[in-house]
Design a protein around this motif. Structure first.
Motif, PDB file in Angstrom:
ATOM      1  N   VAL A   1      -5.983 -52.254   2.501  1.00 18.94           N
ATOM      2  CA  VAL A   1      -5.102 -51.098   2.694  1.00 18.94           C
ATOM      3  C   VAL A   1      -4.556 -51.012   4.109  1.00 18.94           C
ATOM      4  O   VAL A   1      -3.406 -50.591   4.316  1.00 18.94           O
ATOM      5  N   VAL A   2      -5.336 -51.417   5.100  1.00 22.34           N
ATOM      6  CA  VAL A   2      -4.877 -51.352   6.488  1.00 22.34           C
ATOM      7  C   VAL A   2      -3.778 -52.374   6.738  1.00 22.34           C
ATOM      8  O   VAL A   2      -2.745 -52.075   7.327  1.00 22.34           O
ATOM      9  N   VAL A   3      -3.982 -53.599   6.279  1.00 20.85           N
ATOM     10  CA  VAL A   3      -2.994 -54.650   6.472  1.00 20.85           C
ATOM     11  C   VAL A   3      -1.680 -54.303   5.754  1.00 20.85           C
ATOM     12  O   VAL A   3      -0.593 -54.405   6.324  1.00 20.85           O
ATOM     13  N   ASP A   4      -1.789 -53.897   4.508  1.00 18.16           N
ATOM     14  CA  ASP A   4      -0.575 -53.601   3.732  1.00 18.16           C
ATOM     15  C   ASP A   4       0.144 -52.358   4.257  1.00 18.16           C
ATOM     16  O   ASP A   4       1.383 -52.332   4.345  1.00 18.16           O
ATOM     17  N   LEU A   5      -0.617 -51.319   4.594  1.00 23.16           N
ATOM     18  CA  LEU A   5       0.013 -50.099   5.091  1.00 23.16           C
ATOM     19  C   LEU A   5       0.686 -50.353   6.437  1.00 23.16           C
ATOM     20  O   LEU A   5       1.758 -49.807   6.720  1.00 23.16           O
ATOM     21  N   ASP A   6       0.085 -51.194   7.265  1.00 26.38           N
ATOM     22  CA  ASP A   6       0.684 -51.501   8.561  1.00 26.38           C
ATOM     23  C   ASP A   6       2.058 -52.159   8.378  1.00 26.38           C
ATOM     24  O   ASP A   6       3.000 -51.874   9.119  1.00 26.38           O
ATOM     25  N   LYS A   7       2.181 -53.023   7.391  1.00 27.60           N
ATOM     26  CA  LYS A   7       3.482 -53.656   7.124  1.00 27.60           C
ATOM     27  C   LYS A   7       4.503 -52.624   6.669  1.00 27.60           C
ATOM     28  O   LYS A   7       5.679 -52.697   7.016  1.00 27.60           O
TER      29      LYS A   7
ATOM     30  N   LEU B   1       1.152 -58.114  -2.080  1.00 23.93           N
ATOM     31  CA  LEU B   1       0.246 -57.267  -1.311  1.00 23.93           C
ATOM     32  C   LEU B   1      -1.118 -57.934  -1.211  1.00 23.93           C
ATOM     33  O   LEU B   1      -1.587 -58.579  -2.153  1.00 23.93           O
ATOM     34  N   SER B   2      -1.769 -57.750  -0.050  1.00 22.91           N
ATOM     35  CA  SER B   2      -3.061 -58.410   0.179  1.00 22.91           C
ATOM     36  C   SER B   2      -4.205 -57.676  -0.500  1.00 22.91           C
ATOM     37  O   SER B   2      -5.252 -58.263  -0.775  1.00 22.91           O
TER      38      SER B   2
ATOM     39  N   ASP C   1      -0.429 -59.006  14.426  1.00 25.71           N
ATOM     40  CA  ASP C   1      -1.495 -59.906  13.989  1.00 25.71           C
ATOM     41  C   ASP C   1      -2.715 -59.072  13.596  1.00 25.71           C
ATOM     42  O   ASP C   1      -3.842 -59.366  13.983  1.00 25.71           O
ATOM     43  N   ILE C   2      -2.457 -58.035  12.824  1.00 23.97           N
ATOM     44  CA  ILE C   2      -3.508 -57.069  12.504  1.00 23.97           C
ATOM     45  C   ILE C   2      -4.597 -57.706  11.646  1.00 23.97           C
ATOM     46  O   ILE C   2      -4.326 -58.519  10.759  1.00 23.97           O
ATOM     47  N   GLN C   3      -5.815 -57.368  11.953  1.00 23.92           N
ATOM     48  CA  GLN C   3      -6.965 -57.936  11.256  1.00 23.92           C
ATOM     49  C   GLN C   3      -7.301 -57.117  10.005  1.00 23.92           C
ATOM     50  O   GLN C   3      -7.105 -55.906   9.952  1.00 23.92           O
ATOM     51  N   ALA C   4      -7.821 -57.829   9.007  1.00 26.36           N
ATOM     52  CA  ALA C   4      -8.229 -57.156   7.769  1.00 26.36           C
ATOM     53  C   ALA C   4      -9.338 -56.149   8.058  1.00 26.36           C
ATOM     54  O   ALA C   4     -10.190 -56.366   8.912  1.00 26.36           O
ATOM     55  N   SER C   5      -9.314 -55.047   7.298  1.00 21.15           N
ATOM     56  CA  SER C   5     -10.297 -53.985   7.529  1.00 21.15           C
ATOM     57  C   SER C   5     -11.480 -54.054   6.565  1.00 21.15           C
ATOM     58  O   SER C   5     -12.524 -53.462   6.811  1.00 21.15           O
ATOM     59  N   GLY C   6     -11.291 -54.741   5.431  1.00 22.83           N
ATOM     60  CA  GLY C   6     -12.331 -54.755   4.406  1.00 22.83           C
ATOM     61  C   GLY C   6     -12.245 -53.584   3.462  1.00 22.83           C
ATOM     62  O   GLY C   6     -13.003 -53.483   2.488  1.00 22.83           O
ATOM     63  N   LEU C   7     -11.319 -52.679   3.721  1.00 22.38           N
ATOM     64  CA  LEU C   7     -11.105 -51.516   2.869  1.00 22.38           C
ATOM     65  C   LEU C   7     -10.026 -51.900   1.854  1.00 22.38           C
ATOM     66  O   LEU C   7      -8.892 -52.173   2.234  1.00 22.38           O
ATOM     67  N   THR C   8     -10.367 -51.936   0.587  1.00 17.41           N
ATOM     68  CA  THR C   8      -9.472 -52.580  -0.378  1.00 17.41           C
ATOM     69  C   THR C   8      -9.070 -51.683  -1.549  1.00 17.41           C
ATOM     70  O   THR C   8      -9.710 -50.675  -1.840  1.00 17.41           O
ATOM     71  N   VAL C   9      -7.964 -52.115  -2.199  1.00 14.48           N
ATOM     72  CA  VAL C   9      -7.520 -51.572  -3.471  1.00 14.48           C
ATOM     73  C   VAL C   9      -7.016 -52.750  -4.299  1.00 14.48           C
ATOM     74  O   VAL C   9      -6.727 -53.819  -3.766  1.00 14.48           O
ATOM     75  N   ASP C  10      -6.917 -52.548  -5.596  1.00 14.31           N
ATOM     76  CA  ASP C  10      -6.343 -53.593  -6.446  1.00 14.31           C
ATOM     77  C   ASP C  10      -4.852 -53.699  -6.107  1.00 14.31           C
ATOM     78  O   ASP C  10      -4.106 -52.717  -6.252  1.00 14.31           O
ATOM     79  N   PRO C  11      -4.382 -54.874  -5.653  1.00 14.44           N
ATOM     80  CA  PRO C  11      -2.992 -54.977  -5.201  1.00 14.44           C
ATOM     81  C   PRO C  11      -1.967 -54.684  -6.293  1.00 14.44           C
ATOM     82  O   PRO C  11      -0.903 -54.119  -6.007  1.00 14.44           O
TER      83      PRO C  11
END
Length: 593
Positions: free
Chosen positions: A440-446, A436-437, A373-383
């Protein structure tokens, strides 16, 4: 057929193996001259149980000597019966006589005759001795077996265990004999083997002879001395087990219908003939149990799987089924006797009866990890850009698998390329199946979860540690907004530092670190992904001719490292080049083999 042995002198082999039994079980002694393993004196008086036969069937029979099982075992040379004189000495002078003696022998002509002579000599001298011949093998039917009857194989071990446990209670010889015979009458067994076995000290037979099995053949019903069974077949395991169970349980087969399973309680024994790995025996056991339930509605109350009666290093197994029946002696049941504790090195059945009878079906389900249930980090890239970049890198890595595998075949165990390809394909499948969301943290965790589930071995563990640390490092940046090359460079450096806590690998050790370190260093210095990827490739190329300090290559030796780069470093550099969008020639344009 494996014809190589550590001990090629069969006499020395048998003698030292018997001696070893006294080392692993201090309650037994050895009459070395007569090859008799027997219980040391001093225990409570009981019916003595003696068995034996040719050597080569270990742990039968010597390793079954001990409290709650056999009182003595007499060994012949490999696959040959002991002499009547050996047997007479065992009966007359190596066991207690006061409560009587039961001699249990498998149905082979030499054993029956020699043990019979020993028994008759003992009777002539006034001892109370009974003899039981066990024939449980259905591999050869009534017609072919004729007057000889069924051969004795692994089911005999169940007769030993049940009668030995009853004798330990102080039961009379009549009762011990009755229950032993009743057990023998309710057992059927059949074996199968992929090859004959080689007796140490003998010339290896020609693989071109009629006796030799083809590479894809199995002998169904093969005996424990290389005797033929009911025939040979080219079948897979499910079909093989199906045929074996038919021979054991088909009541319509007049030639083999020796047992009618009419009890709610059935004991199943899967016996390793000596050369089957523990892993493969587990797979065989699962197949047998599954077919018993599906085809015969039989759910064994006890399942024994292990090495009980071998044919040296026979590449096969046997199935034994015991129909548990009432003993009518007013004492413990067959199951209670089977469950009773014993002190014999060869008996391996440590599961308590309470555990079997509990029939627990409880499991632990669900997932408690906070990471799910990892929380979003706010650190983003274009999906979309992230997906395209990842796809390019992963596809280039997959395309490089043959080169990586070839390199690893020369300097490793050949699985590096397949492992990397498996992980890359799994991530590709994931990013194709979900959106992809952009975090980067959410997607990399998956993706880390996918790597953990799809990649095994050393490289799988290294990647999982590194990527888990990278997820943590990215979150720790405390920055909301676009994930810039600078952010990635800092996080990658921190993840690399974390990885160093688990592996001593440094540049120059010929590992994937030789590609990883220069990539991170250049990315931090320049912020340019292409330059960083090219630095990784240069680092990977530099491992060619580099002496390994870590990994399997250290043990392999040879000069292969002089011709090829480190497979792990090469694979990682391929991934980086793909991520950077570099279109390069294939590996053979870089490396000359």
């Amino acid at each position: 057929m494996a014809a190589k042995h550590f001990i090629n002198d069969p006499t020395h082999l048998v003698n030292t193996a018997l001696q070893a039994l006294t080392i692993t079980n201090p309650s037994v002694a050895l009459d070395a001259e007569n090859k008799i393993v027997y219980r040391r004196p001093g225990h409570a008086l009981q019916v003595s149980i003696i068995s034996g036969g040719g050597s080569g069937h270990e742990p039968s029979f010597g390793a079954f000597v001990g409290e709650g099982l056999l009182s003595a075992a007499v060994a012949g040379t490999i696959f040959a019966s002991p002499s009547a004189e050996q047997i007479r000495k065992a009966i007359m002078s190596r066991v207690d006589h006061e409560k009587g003696i039961l001699v249990t022998v498998m149905n082979y002509t030499g054993d029956v005759l020699n043990f019979g002579m020993g028994v008759e000599k003992a009777k002539a001298e006034g001892l109370n001795v009974k003899m039981l011949v066990v024939g449980d093998d259905v591999g050869v039917g009534r017609k072919k077996a004729g007057k000889v009857g069924r051969r004795g194989i692994a089911g005999t071990v169940l007769v030993h265990k049940i009668s030995g446990a009853l004798a330990a209670t102080g039961a009379s010889l009549d009762d011990v004999y009755k229950v032993a015979r009743l057990t023998a009458e309710n057992i059927v067994s059949v074996g199968a083997s992929l090859d004959h076995v080689h007796v140490p000290g003998r010339a290896a037979p020609s693989q071109d002879s009629d006796e030799a099995l083809a590479a894809d053949e199995v002998e169904i019903g093969m005996g424990i001395h290389n005797e033929p069974g009911s025939g040979r077949a080219k079948v897979d395991l499910p079909e093989l087990v199906k045929r074996m169970l038919q021979q054991l349980l088909d009541s319509q087969d007049e030639d083999r219908a020796f047992l009618k399973v009419n009890s709610n309680e059935v004991v199943l024994m899967i016996n390793n003939l000596g050369g089957v790995s523990v892993l493969e025996l587990g797979g065989i056991t699962a197949e047998v149990v599954g077919q018993l339930e599906a085809e015969y509605n039989i759910k064994p109350v006890r399942i024994l799987a292990g090495t009980y009666m071998t044919s040296l290093n026979g590449l096969g197994f046997s199935i034994s089924i015991l129909n548990v029946v009432n003993t009518d002696i007013g004492g413990p049941s067959m199951l209670q006797l089977l469950d009773a504790p014993s002190e014999a090195a060869g008996w391996t059945a440590p599961i308590k009866k309470e555990t079997w009878e509990a029939k627990s079906s409880k499991t632990r389900e669900g997932e408690t990890s906070a990471g799910k249930d990892i929380q979003a980090s706010g650190l983003t890239v274009d999906p979309e850009i992230a997906k395209a970049t990842l796809t390019a890198g992963l596809e280039r890595l997959i395309a490089a698998e043959p080169d990586i595998t070839r390199y690893d075949t020369i300097v490793g165990d050949g699985d590096c390329g397949i492992g990397l390809k498996r992980g890359a394909e799994a991530i590709l499948q994931m990013i194709s199946a979900i959106q992809l969301s952009g975090d980067v943290v959410v997607d990399l965790d998956k993706m880390v979860e996918v790597v953990e589930n799809s990649m095994d071995g050393t490289s799988g563990a290294l990647y999982a540690i590194f990527l888990n640390s990278l997820v943590h490092s990215l979150r720790q940046q405390g920055y909301a907004g676009e994930a810039t090359p600078k952010i990635w460079g800092i996080a990658l450096k921190q993840a690399s530092d974390s990885l160093s806590h688990y592996t001593p690998a440094q540049p120059g050790d010929r590992t994937l670190v030789d590609a990883l370190h220069p990539f991170i260093k250049v990315l931090n210095t320049t912020g340019d992904l292409r330059q960083a990827a090219e630095a990784a490739r240069k680092g990977a190329e530099g491992t060619k001719g580099m002496q390994a300090s870590l990994g399997r290559t250290v043990y392999i030796g040879g000069t292969g490292f002089e011709q090829v780069p480190d497979p792990g470093a090469w694979g990682l550099s391929e991934l980086f080049l793909g991520l950077a969008g570099v279109k390069e020639p294939k590996a053979e344009d870089y490396i000359v083999i």
